[in-house]
Motif scaffolding. Structure first.
Motif, PDB file in Angstrom:
ATOM      1  N   THR A 115       0.829  -1.214   0.000  1.00 34.92           N
ATOM      2  CA  THR A 115       0.000   0.000   0.000  1.00 34.92           C
ATOM      3  C   THR A 115       0.864   1.264   0.000  1.00 34.92           C
ATOM      4  N   LYS A 116       2.181   1.124  -0.196  1.00 27.96           N
ATOM      5  CA  LYS A 116       3.075   2.283  -0.178  1.00 27.96           C
ATOM      6  C   LYS A 116       2.684   3.308  -1.237  1.00 27.96           C
ATOM      7  N   ASP A 117       2.445   2.827  -2.448  1.00 31.13           N
ATOM      8  CA  ASP A 117       2.097   3.773  -3.511  1.00 31.13           C
ATOM      9  C   ASP A 117       0.716   4.377  -3.310  1.00 31.13           C
ATOM     10  N   TYR A 118      -0.169   3.656  -2.656  1.00 27.01           N
ATOM     11  CA  TYR A 118      -1.490   4.239  -2.380  1.00 27.01           C
ATOM     12  C   TYR A 118      -1.365   5.378  -1.379  1.00 27.01           C
ATOM     13  N   ALA A 119      -0.514   5.206  -0.386  1.00 28.45           N
ATOM     14  CA  ALA A 119      -0.287   6.294   0.566  1.00 28.45           C
ATOM     15  C   ALA A 119       0.329   7.500  -0.137  1.00 28.45           C
ATOM     16  N   ALA A 120       1.277   7.245  -1.056  1.00 28.14           N
ATOM     17  CA  ALA A 120       1.884   8.336  -1.817  1.00 28.14           C
ATOM     18  C   ALA A 120       0.845   8.993  -2.730  1.00 28.14           C
ATOM     19  N   TRP A 121      -0.031   8.182  -3.300  1.00 31.44           N
ATOM     20  CA  TRP A 121      -1.126   8.680  -4.146  1.00 31.44           C
ATOM     21  C   TRP A 121      -2.006   9.655  -3.354  1.00 31.44           C
ATOM     22  N   GLN A 122      -2.354   9.264  -2.145  1.00 30.60           N
ATOM     23  CA  GLN A 122      -3.197  10.123  -1.311  1.00 30.60           C
ATOM     24  C   GLN A 122      -2.496  11.433  -0.978  1.00 30.60           C
ATOM     25  N   ARG A 123      -1.183  11.372  -0.711  1.00 26.24           N
ATOM     26  CA  ARG A 123      -0.433  12.599  -0.418  1.00 26.24           C
ATOM     27  C   ARG A 123      -0.366  13.510  -1.644  1.00 26.24           C
ATOM     28  N   LEU A 171       7.251  12.205  -9.914  1.00 27.28           N
ATOM     29  CA  LEU A 171       6.607  10.886  -9.977  1.00 27.28           C
ATOM     30  C   LEU A 171       7.591   9.767  -9.696  1.00 27.28           C
ATOM     31  N   ARG A 172       8.824   9.904 -10.177  1.00 23.86           N
ATOM     32  CA  ARG A 172       9.818   8.864  -9.892  1.00 23.86           C
ATOM     33  C   ARG A 172      10.184   8.829  -8.417  1.00 23.86           C
ATOM     34  N   GLU A 173      10.168   9.986  -7.772  1.00 25.95           N
ATOM     35  CA  GLU A 173      10.479  10.023  -6.341  1.00 25.95           C
ATOM     36  C   GLU A 173       9.337   9.500  -5.485  1.00 25.95           C
ATOM     37  N   LEU A 174       8.112   9.828  -5.855  1.00 23.60           N
ATOM     38  CA  LEU A 174       6.946   9.496  -5.027  1.00 23.60           C
ATOM     39  C   LEU A 174       6.519   8.047  -5.140  1.00 23.60           C
ATOM     40  N   PHE A 175       6.533   7.514  -6.365  1.00 21.61           N
ATOM     41  CA  PHE A 175       5.918   6.208  -6.616  1.00 21.61           C
ATOM     42  C   PHE A 175       6.957   5.192  -7.076  1.00 21.61           C
ATOM     43  N   VAL A 179       3.187   1.749 -13.417  1.00 19.55           N
ATOM     44  CA  VAL A 179       1.797   1.966 -13.838  1.00 19.55           C
ATOM     45  C   VAL A 179       1.184   3.124 -13.062  1.00 19.55           C
ATOM     46  N   VAL A 180       1.411   3.157 -11.763  1.00 16.68           N
ATOM     47  CA  VAL A 180       0.877   4.245 -10.945  1.00 16.68           C
ATOM     48  C   VAL A 180       1.434   5.581 -11.416  1.00 16.68           C
ATOM     49  N   ARG A 181       2.743   5.621 -11.682  1.00 15.76           N
ATOM     50  CA  ARG A 181       3.334   6.852 -12.209  1.00 15.76           C
ATOM     51  C   ARG A 181       2.638   7.293 -13.494  1.00 15.76           C
ATOM     52  N   GLY A 182       2.364   6.343 -14.365  1.00 16.16           N
ATOM     53  CA  GLY A 182       1.754   6.664 -15.649  1.00 16.16           C
ATOM     54  C   GLY A 182       0.338   7.184 -15.527  1.00 16.16           C
ATOM     55  N   VAL A 183      -0.431   6.596 -14.608  1.00 15.02           N
ATOM     56  CA  VAL A 183      -1.815   7.043 -14.428  1.00 15.02           C
ATOM     57  C   VAL A 183      -1.845   8.519 -14.034  1.00 15.02           C
ATOM     58  N   VAL A 184      -0.918   8.925 -13.167  1.00 19.44           N
ATOM     59  CA  VAL A 184      -0.849  10.332 -12.771  1.00 19.44           C
ATOM     60  C   VAL A 184      -0.380  11.194 -13.942  1.00 19.44           C
ATOM     61  N   LEU A 185       0.616  10.722 -14.671  1.00 16.28           N
ATOM     62  CA  LEU A 185       1.213  11.512 -15.752  1.00 16.28           C
ATOM     63  C   LEU A 185       0.235  11.799 -16.882  1.00 16.28           C
ATOM     64  N   THR A 186      -0.707  10.906 -17.141  1.00 12.90           N
ATOM     65  CA  THR A 186      -1.574  11.086 -18.315  1.00 12.90           C
ATOM     66  C   THR A 186      -2.285  12.435 -18.319  1.00 12.90           C
ATOM     67  N   ASN A 331      -2.376   0.997 -21.814  1.00 12.31           N
ATOM     68  CA  ASN A 331      -0.942   1.068 -22.096  1.00 12.31           C
ATOM     69  C   ASN A 331      -0.389   2.464 -21.799  1.00 12.31           C
ATOM     70  N   GLU A 332      -0.693   2.940 -20.596  1.00 11.80           N
ATOM     71  CA  GLU A 332      -0.263   4.262 -20.171  1.00 11.80           C
ATOM     72  C   GLU A 332       0.624   4.200 -18.918  1.00 11.80           C
ATOM     73  N   SER A 333       1.478   3.195 -18.834  1.00 12.80           N
ATOM     74  CA  SER A 333       2.484   3.236 -17.783  1.00 12.80           C
ATOM     75  C   SER A 333       3.460   4.361 -18.100  1.00 12.80           C
ATOM     76  N   PHE A 334       4.240   4.766 -17.120  1.00 14.80           N
ATOM     77  CA  PHE A 334       5.217   5.843 -17.306  1.00 14.80           C
ATOM     78  C   PHE A 334       6.157   5.501 -18.459  1.00 14.80           C
ATOM     79  N   ALA A 335       6.694   4.294 -18.462  1.00 18.27           N
ATOM     80  CA  ALA A 335       7.646   3.902 -19.508  1.00 18.27           C
ATOM     81  C   ALA A 335       6.972   3.868 -20.875  1.00 18.27           C
ATOM     82  N   GLN A 336       5.743   3.361 -20.942  1.00 17.37           N
ATOM     83  CA  GLN A 336       5.036   3.309 -22.227  1.00 17.37           C
ATOM     84  C   GLN A 336       4.753   4.709 -22.762  1.00 17.37           C
TER      85      GLN A 336
END
Length: 494
Positions: A115-123, A171-175, A179-186, A331-336
């Motif tokens: 749940t680490k990335d979910y906590a970062a998502w909430q922040r 995004l690289r620092e937080l998550f 995939v989570v990084r990409g969802v935010v980046l879109t 297909n919206e991960s950060f790398a993709q």
């Protein structure tokens, strides 16, 4: 004939201006090139024999201030989507359910392993909410300075995240999860072909406007489609006395307010105390006889579909109605996203085009005719990223077909069955799918090379002489911008 205001273009921004001015007792003339009022915010029956009113171009509402809707008495209903997003990941997926934090947390755990990335998502989104609350009301006030807006936000960390550092670094620092990084980046790449690390921060500006709408960042579904918004605006303007003329192509504008236009076979000239240009800055330069100062470029593929039914998912634990009820990321991960950007920048249609989809009819079935509703028909609106105009300039028809094939293949790669098998057939037996490239949008809507914001989005502040202005001024006192290309313009914002 003289008017207090002549408005060039009948899109939603021009209609907001017409409604306010006419209600204030001003004489107003709106000149619209197309046969219908509404610009990009229209509903349209795109397929013969199919009674479905698609929001053909723009499709959701966030940036239109509730203040405008209240002051003009717009009787438009906006519905909140409970599901924020769903992102397929192999045979599972990341579901963000705004009404159920436990369900969302469990989904993050299933995809990321913790749940680490979910906590970062909430922040991250708590920080975005603070920026939104402090920024949005300033959009209907004179431009603050950069320092004034920063003080208003009062959060140095949030200021750095959204206004100073490329969002890719954040995004690289937080998550941890790509995939989570990409969802935010879109949200930073809608209509914006840029890397997450772009030093000009175009992606940051795009992200900012996607997160601040009405102080919450919610993207709502207009009941009746986008045409319901502009129909309501046009009705208010007409009832207040504004004249709205369609089929009127403006040919030229002078700094002293003279507007020359063609209606049918006749050319006419009117004079406005003010000329409000609800067109792109590039178009206004042409109408004024000036050399355009910039050449913006749109960067998206818009695909509209009508389905017999929603497709089956590889993730058996999620109802397709939940998955498609919010934003469905493909297909919206950060790398993709970064790979697709590099391919597009090199002049190639991305091999695996990233795109996102939502189903209007799940939230608002009123856009379906009675027979279609009874048959369980659904709509899909797909927005493809990193599809710049340059990719289509040599052969728009051929490149459109190639881009559509690649995009549908990208979508099929995350489904349990091909989307083609779910498409409804129109009255002529053809599948209900249409694609619009940036060049199509230029021809149909006058968007410069299909740029949905008319030019790169601006920061919501002004420096030097621009501070304290409204961001609509031009080099001529009687000529003002009232379209997406104004400072703080872009999106369905009014």
């Amino acid at each position: 004939m003289d008017y207090d205001a002549v408005i060039v273009g009948g899109g939603h921004n021009g209609l907001v201006a017409a409604a306010y001015l006419a209600r204030a007792g001003r004489s107003v003339l709106v000149l619209e090139r197309r046969a219908e009022i509404g610009g990009a915010a229209v509903s349209f029956r795109a397929f013969p024999g199919v009674d479905v009113r698609l929001s053909r171009y723009s499709y959701l509402v966030s940036l239109l201030p509730k203040r405008i809707m209240t002051e003009l008495g717009l009787g438009v209903q906006l519905r909140r989507r409970r599901m924020s997003s769903y992102t397929p990941v192999g045979d599972t997926g990341l579901l963000v359910d705004t009404g159920d934090g436990e369900r969302t947390s469990a989904s993050f755990r299933a995809v990321t392993g913790s749940t680490k990335d979910y906590a970062a998502w909430q922040r991250f989104y708590a920080s975005a909410a603070r920026v939104a609350k402090a920024t949005f009301d300033s959009l209907t006030e004179p431009l603050p300075t950069r320092a004034e807006l920063r003080e208003r936000i009062g959060d140095d960390e949030a200021w750095g995240t959204f206004f100073e550092r490329p969002v890719g670094e954040t995004l690289r620092e937080l998550f941890d999860d790509d995939v989570v990084r990409g969802v935010v980046l879109t949200d930073g790449l809608i209509g914006t072909c840029a890397s997450a690390d772009d030093e000009e921060l175009r992606q940051n500006r795009c992200l900012l406007y996607h997160l601040i709408g009405n102080g919450t960042g919610d993207w709502d579904v207009p009941v009746g489609g986008m045409g319901a918004v502009t129909d309501a605006l046009a009705d208010v303007a007409r009832r207040a006395g504004a004249q709205l003329v369609t089929g009127a192509e403006v040919l030229g504008v002078t700094p002293d307010g003279e507007v020359r236009y063609r209606a049918g076979d006749a050319e006419r000239v009117v004079v406005g105390g003010r000329v409000l240009a609800n067109v792109s800055p590039r178009t206004l330069s042409r109408l004024l006889g000036e050399e355009p100062v910039e050449e913006p470029e749109g960067a998206q593929l818009k695909v509209n579909m009508v389905l017999r039914r929603l497709p089956r998912l590889r993730d058996a634990g999620v109802d397709p109605r939940d998955a498609f009820g919010g934003t469905f990321h493909v297909n919206e991960s950060f790398a993709q996203l970064e790979t697709a950007y590099r391919e597009a920048a090199a002049g190639r249609i991305p091999a695996v085009p990233p795109c996102e989809i939502y189903c209007h009819s799940l939230t608002d079935p009123s856009i379906l005719g009675p027979a279609e509703r009874a048959a369980g028909v659904q709509t899909l609106t797909l927005f493809g990223l990193h599809m710049p105009a340059r990719l289509f300039e040599a052969d728009n028809d051929g490149a459109r077909a190639e881009a559509l094939r690649a995009t549908l293949a990208s979508l099929n790669s995350v489904l349990a069955e091909p989307i083609e098998g779910c498409l409804l057939l129109d009255g002529g037996g053809e599948p209900c799918v249409e694609a619009k490239t940036p060049l199509d949008l230029e021809v149909e809507l006058g968007l410069p090379r299909g740029h949905i914001f008319h030019r790169d989005l601006s920061w919501p502040y002004g420096e030097g002489a621009a501070a304290g202005t409204w961001g609509v001024e031009t080099g001529f006192e009687r000529v003002l911008l009232c379209g997406a290309g104004a400072v703080r313009g872009g999106g369905v914002s009014g």
